[in-house]
Scaffold this motif. Structure first.
Motif, PDB file in Angstrom:
ATOM      1  N   GLY A 372       0.878  -1.306  -0.088  1.00 34.27           N
ATOM      2  CA  GLY A 372      -0.199  -0.025   0.160  1.00 34.27           C
ATOM      3  C   GLY A 372       0.677   1.263  -0.046  1.00 34.27           C
ATOM      4  N   PHE A 373       2.060   1.303   0.692  1.00 34.99           N
ATOM      5  CA  PHE A 373       2.867   2.337   0.898  1.00 34.99           C
ATOM      6  C   PHE A 373       3.494   2.695  -0.365  1.00 34.99           C
ATOM      7  CE2 PHE A 373       7.222   3.512   1.305  1.00 34.99           C
ATOM      8  CZ  PHE A 373       7.267   4.790   1.653  1.00 34.99           C
ATOM      9  N   ILE A 374       3.906   1.379  -1.405  1.00 39.48           N
ATOM     10  CA  ILE A 374       4.549   1.676  -2.668  1.00 39.48           C
ATOM     11  C   ILE A 374       3.646   2.192  -3.585  1.00 39.48           C
ATOM     12  CG2 ILE A 374       5.374   0.275  -4.538  1.00 39.48           C
ATOM     13  CD1 ILE A 374       6.689  -1.523  -2.285  1.00 39.48           C
ATOM     14  N   ALA A 375       2.412   1.542  -3.466  1.00 41.52           N
ATOM     15  CA  ALA A 375       1.282   1.912  -4.759  1.00 41.52           C
ATOM     16  C   ALA A 375       1.010   3.607  -4.367  1.00 41.52           C
ATOM     17  CB  ALA A 375      -0.160   1.183  -4.350  1.00 41.52           C
ATOM     18  N   PHE A 376       1.000   4.243  -3.343  1.00 48.11           N
ATOM     19  CA  PHE A 376       0.910   5.357  -2.810  1.00 48.11           C
ATOM     20  C   PHE A 376       1.947   6.345  -3.056  1.00 48.11           C
ATOM     21  CE2 PHE A 376       1.143   8.907   0.315  1.00 48.11           C
ATOM     22  CZ  PHE A 376       0.211   9.818  -0.093  1.00 48.11           C
ATOM     23  N   SER A 377       2.991   5.897  -2.834  1.00 45.43           N
ATOM     24  CA  SER A 377       4.274   6.727  -2.779  1.00 45.43           C
ATOM     25  C   SER A 377       5.102   6.683  -3.890  1.00 45.43           C
ATOM     26  CB  SER A 377       5.118   6.675  -1.461  1.00 45.43           C
ATOM     27  OG  SER A 377       5.601   5.235  -1.477  1.00 45.43           O
ATOM     28  N   PHE A 378       4.928   5.433  -4.718  1.00 45.83           N
ATOM     29  CA  PHE A 378       6.209   5.413  -5.915  1.00 45.83           C
ATOM     30  C   PHE A 378       5.342   5.565  -7.245  1.00 45.83           C
ATOM     31  CE2 PHE A 378       7.947   2.780  -9.177  1.00 45.83           C
ATOM     32  CZ  PHE A 378       9.222   3.188  -9.029  1.00 45.83           C
ATOM     33  N   PRO A 379       5.673   6.318  -7.948  1.00 47.11           N
ATOM     34  CA  PRO A 379       7.161   7.186  -8.010  1.00 47.11           C
ATOM     35  C   PRO A 379       6.948   8.612  -7.520  1.00 47.11           C
ATOM     36  CG  PRO A 379       6.137   7.107 -10.105  1.00 47.11           C
ATOM     37  CD  PRO A 379       5.219   6.352  -9.660  1.00 47.11           C
ATOM     38  N   ALA A 380       5.696   8.939  -7.201  1.00 43.99           N
ATOM     39  CA  ALA A 380       5.521  10.255  -6.805  1.00 43.99           C
ATOM     40  C   ALA A 380       6.479  11.095  -5.659  1.00 43.99           C
ATOM     41  CB  ALA A 380       3.849  10.585  -6.532  1.00 43.99           C
ATOM     42  N   TYR A 381       6.336  10.152  -4.580  1.00 45.96           N
ATOM     43  CA  TYR A 381       7.082  10.866  -3.420  1.00 45.96           C
ATOM     44  C   TYR A 381       8.354   9.940  -3.090  1.00 45.96           C
ATOM     45  CZ  TYR A 381       2.444  12.531  -2.779  1.00 45.96           C
ATOM     46  OH  TYR A 381       0.981  13.068  -3.050  1.00 45.96           O
ATOM     47  N   ILE A 382       8.709   9.090  -3.645  1.00 39.80           N
ATOM     48  CA  ILE A 382       9.909   8.180  -3.314  1.00 39.80           C
ATOM     49  C   ILE A 382      10.622   7.681  -4.379  1.00 39.80           C
ATOM     50  CG2 ILE A 382       9.247   7.763  -0.725  1.00 39.80           C
ATOM     51  CD1 ILE A 382       8.896   4.868  -1.573  1.00 39.80           C
ATOM     52  N   SER A 383      11.958   7.266  -4.455  1.00 42.99           N
ATOM     53  CA  SER A 383      12.346   6.842  -5.795  1.00 42.99           C
ATOM     54  C   SER A 383      12.634   5.342  -5.284  1.00 42.99           C
ATOM     55  CB  SER A 383      13.919   7.376  -5.664  1.00 42.99           C
ATOM     56  OG  SER A 383      14.804   7.120  -4.643  1.00 42.99           O
ATOM     57  N   ILE A 384      13.151   4.659  -6.310  1.00 41.91           N
ATOM     58  CA  ILE A 384      13.262   2.942  -6.250  1.00 41.91           C
ATOM     59  C   ILE A 384      14.484   2.896  -5.347  1.00 41.91           C
ATOM     60  CG2 ILE A 384      14.721   3.092  -8.237  1.00 41.91           C
ATOM     61  CD1 ILE A 384      12.320   0.313  -7.122  1.00 41.91           C
ATOM     62  N   GLU A 385      15.180   3.807  -5.042  1.00 39.36           N
ATOM     63  CA  GLU A 385      16.467   3.409  -4.030  1.00 39.36           C
ATOM     64  C   GLU A 385      15.771   3.286  -2.765  1.00 39.36           C
ATOM     65  OE1 GLU A 385      18.202   5.493  -7.760  1.00 39.36           O
ATOM     66  OE2 GLU A 385      16.593   5.723  -6.515  1.00 39.36           O
ATOM     67  N   VAL A 386      14.777   4.320  -2.339  1.00 39.76           N
ATOM     68  CA  VAL A 386      14.412   4.254  -1.049  1.00 39.76           C
ATOM     69  C   VAL A 386      13.920   2.749  -0.598  1.00 39.76           C
ATOM     70  CG1 VAL A 386      12.881   5.155   0.494  1.00 39.76           C
ATOM     71  CG2 VAL A 386      14.099   6.816  -1.133  1.00 39.76           C
ATOM     72  N   LEU A 387      13.145   2.207  -1.749  1.00 42.44           N
ATOM     73  CA  LEU A 387      12.463   1.011  -1.495  1.00 42.44           C
ATOM     74  C   LEU A 387      13.594  -0.050  -1.266  1.00 42.44           C
ATOM     75  CD1 LEU A 387       9.800   0.945  -4.518  1.00 42.44           C
ATOM     76  CD2 LEU A 387       9.347   1.522  -2.063  1.00 42.44           C
ATOM     77  N   TYR A 388      14.679   0.045  -1.806  1.00 37.94           N
ATOM     78  CA  TYR A 388      15.866  -0.881  -1.515  1.00 37.94           C
ATOM     79  C   TYR A 388      16.444  -0.623  -0.169  1.00 37.94           C
ATOM     80  CZ  TYR A 388      15.687  -3.229  -6.094  1.00 37.94           C
ATOM     81  OH  TYR A 388      15.595  -3.981  -7.253  1.00 37.94           O
ATOM     82  N   TRP A 389      16.406   0.626   0.407  1.00 37.58           N
ATOM     83  CA  TRP A 389      16.991   0.826   1.440  1.00 37.58           C
ATOM     84  C   TRP A 389      16.098   0.259   2.727  1.00 37.58           C
ATOM     85  CZ3 TRP A 389      18.077   6.642  -0.048  1.00 37.58           C
ATOM     86  CH2 TRP A 389      19.109   6.628  -1.246  1.00 37.58           C
ATOM     87  N   ILE A 390      14.742   0.633   2.467  1.00 37.76           N
ATOM     88  CA  ILE A 390      13.700   0.061   3.476  1.00 37.76           C
ATOM     89  C   ILE A 390      14.008  -1.338   3.680  1.00 37.76           C
ATOM     90  CG2 ILE A 390      11.317  -0.152   4.017  1.00 37.76           C
ATOM     91  CD1 ILE A 390      10.688   2.547   2.453  1.00 37.76           C
ATOM     92  N   VAL A 391      13.837  -2.180   2.584  1.00 42.98           N
ATOM     93  CA  VAL A 391      13.854  -3.590   2.710  1.00 42.98           C
ATOM     94  C   VAL A 391      15.152  -4.227   3.293  1.00 42.98           C
ATOM     95  CG1 VAL A 391      14.009  -5.633   1.195  1.00 42.98           C
ATOM     96  CG2 VAL A 391      12.449  -3.969   0.781  1.00 42.98           C
TER      97      VAL A 391
END
Length: 427
Positions: A372-391
């Motif tokens: 849900g966070f990804i659907a809402f925030s990517f790519p409008a608010y966060i970059s793909i790099e942030v997803l990798y950092w979170i995981v």
């Protein structure tokens, strides 16, 4: 290798294992083909691919209070083959929904099929626990890891190839066929009643609200009393965040950063590379499981996989990304074999379904929150790099947490009560 061959001499385990493999393979093929279909048709709307993954995880939150109770109170064999048959029928219904082009109906059938599948694995895992001896659990976990690695190696690639050659409809028909074969194999198994019905005979008429409430509460009391289980389950919540991220961010980094024009082909290659690493790591983990404490394997795997995932955010070329993914795949089996080989030996067989019934919703809740966070925030608010950092950070947090907590409970096996009644008596 001798121990693995020894497992396959057990005909009941061999056929149940094959049925599980077919059931998983069908799901992977269908989901891969459908995700590619959405990315092709709705290229400017990546949220659709994320929603598809949510349709896999969200149903757990609607049926979690039933799956464990069903697995512990009803016939586990009947649950498993009924789930396969129903999933086959829902796969065919999904074809009709896709032909209408109405996405809410498509997502509804995806949601419904996933909800039914949630009943399969607690029943199947509980039967395996009853079929095998305790000394075979780690070997079986290693075998499952190697099969999962083969799925990573070939599963997505098969889905991609089938999508290219016979289209989405053909891939989903194969999906339905694998469910039917799996159901047939499970139906023909000869399993002792004590394994199928460890808590005695019950019928669906017995599964009323008070019965569900009491059974589910027994599972919660059992977990809360045993700090080792509680510790492991906290880690599973963060694993849900990891699963949610991994389910979409591989395609996303290829499509939106590294190779927008060839992401489909490269995703198949990346899946093969990741699976090859996991297959090699699975062999290593199987050997180490006989020589190394299982919790130490899990901790090492979590810390290393988190570090490699975090580093993947900085990849600017496909081959750098592929090298890091190979490393992630190589060390993750240490986690899966470590935890998977340990859990059956510390949980009473009569409670396994209800313990799984608590693990799955927590994992899927975290996975759904992440998607849900990804659907809402990517790519409008966060970059793909942030997803990798979170995981990557989530994996390392679990590794540190387990490193602090698990050594305290390394010998808990000897003190765990053997029944829910005993667990309740000590609260």
């Amino acid at each position: 290798m001798k121990k693995i061959l020894g497992l396959f001499q057990n005909q009941t385990y061999r056929n149940l294992f094959l049925a599980n493999v077919l059931s998983q393979l069908g799901s992977i093929i269908g989901m891969t083909a459908f995700t590619l279909y959405l990315l092709d048709r709705f290229s400017s709307q990546p949220a659709y691919a994320t929603i598809t993954e949510m349709m896999y995880s969200l149903p757990t939150l609607f049926v979690f209070f039933l799956v464990g109770v069903f697995a512990d109170k009803l016939d586990r064999q009947r649950i498993a083959y009924s789930c396969d048959l129903i999933c086959a029928a829902l796969s065919l219904a999904l074809l009709l929904a896709i032909s209408t082009g109405w996405m809410p109906l498509v997502f509804f059938f995806l949601f419904l099929r996933s909800a039914v599948q949630k009943f399969f694995f607690p029943a199947e895992h509980s039967m395996v626990q009853g079929i095998l001896k305790s000394e075979d659990y780690a070997t079986a976990a290693g075998l499952n890891q190697m099969v999962n690695s083969l799925f990573m190696l070939f599963g997505s690639g098969i889905g991609v190839v089938l999508y290219w050659t016979i289209g989405l409809y053909g891939a989903i028909i194969i999906d339905a066929t694998t469910f039917i074969i799996s159901a047939f194999l499970i139906r023909k198994l000869s399993i002792k009643e004590s394994v199928r019905l460890p808590n005695g005979k019950h019928s669906l008429k017995d599964i009323n609200y008070p019965f569900i409430y009491e059974s589910f509460k027994e599972g919660l009391v059992y977990i809360l009393k045993h700090k080792l289980l509680l510790t492991l389950i906290f880690g599973f919540f963060l694993f849900g965040i990891v699963n949610g991220g991994f389910s979409v961010m591989t395609l996303f980094i290829l499509k939106y950063k590294i190779a927008p024009d060839s992401y489909e082909e490269l995703s198949a290659i990346l899946g093969i590379i990741f699976g090859a690493g996991a297959l090699m790591g699975g062999f290593l983990a199987s050997v180490w499981s006989q020589k190394m404490k299982l919790y130490k394997m899990a901790i090492l795997g979590l810390l290393l996989s988190g570090a490699f995932t975090f580093a993947s955010a900085f990849a600017t070329s496909f081959w750098v990304l592929a090298s890091l993914f190979f490393c992630v795949g190589f060390v993750l089996p240490l986690v899966n074999v470590g935890i998977g080989g340990w859990m059956p030996s510390i949980v009473d067989p009569k409670m396994m379904g209800r313990v799984q019934g608590w693990i799955s919703p927590l994992t899927m809740l975290a996975q759904s929150m992440m998607l849900g966070f990804i659907a809402f925030s990517f790519p409008a608010y966060i970059s793909i790099e942030v997803l990798y950092w979170i995981v990557g950070t989530s994996l390392m947090i679990v590794g540190v947490f387990y490193g602090v907590k698990l050594p305290k409970y390394a010998n808990t096996k000897a003190t765990i009560p053997q029944s829910a009644a005993e667990a309740n008596a000590t609260v």
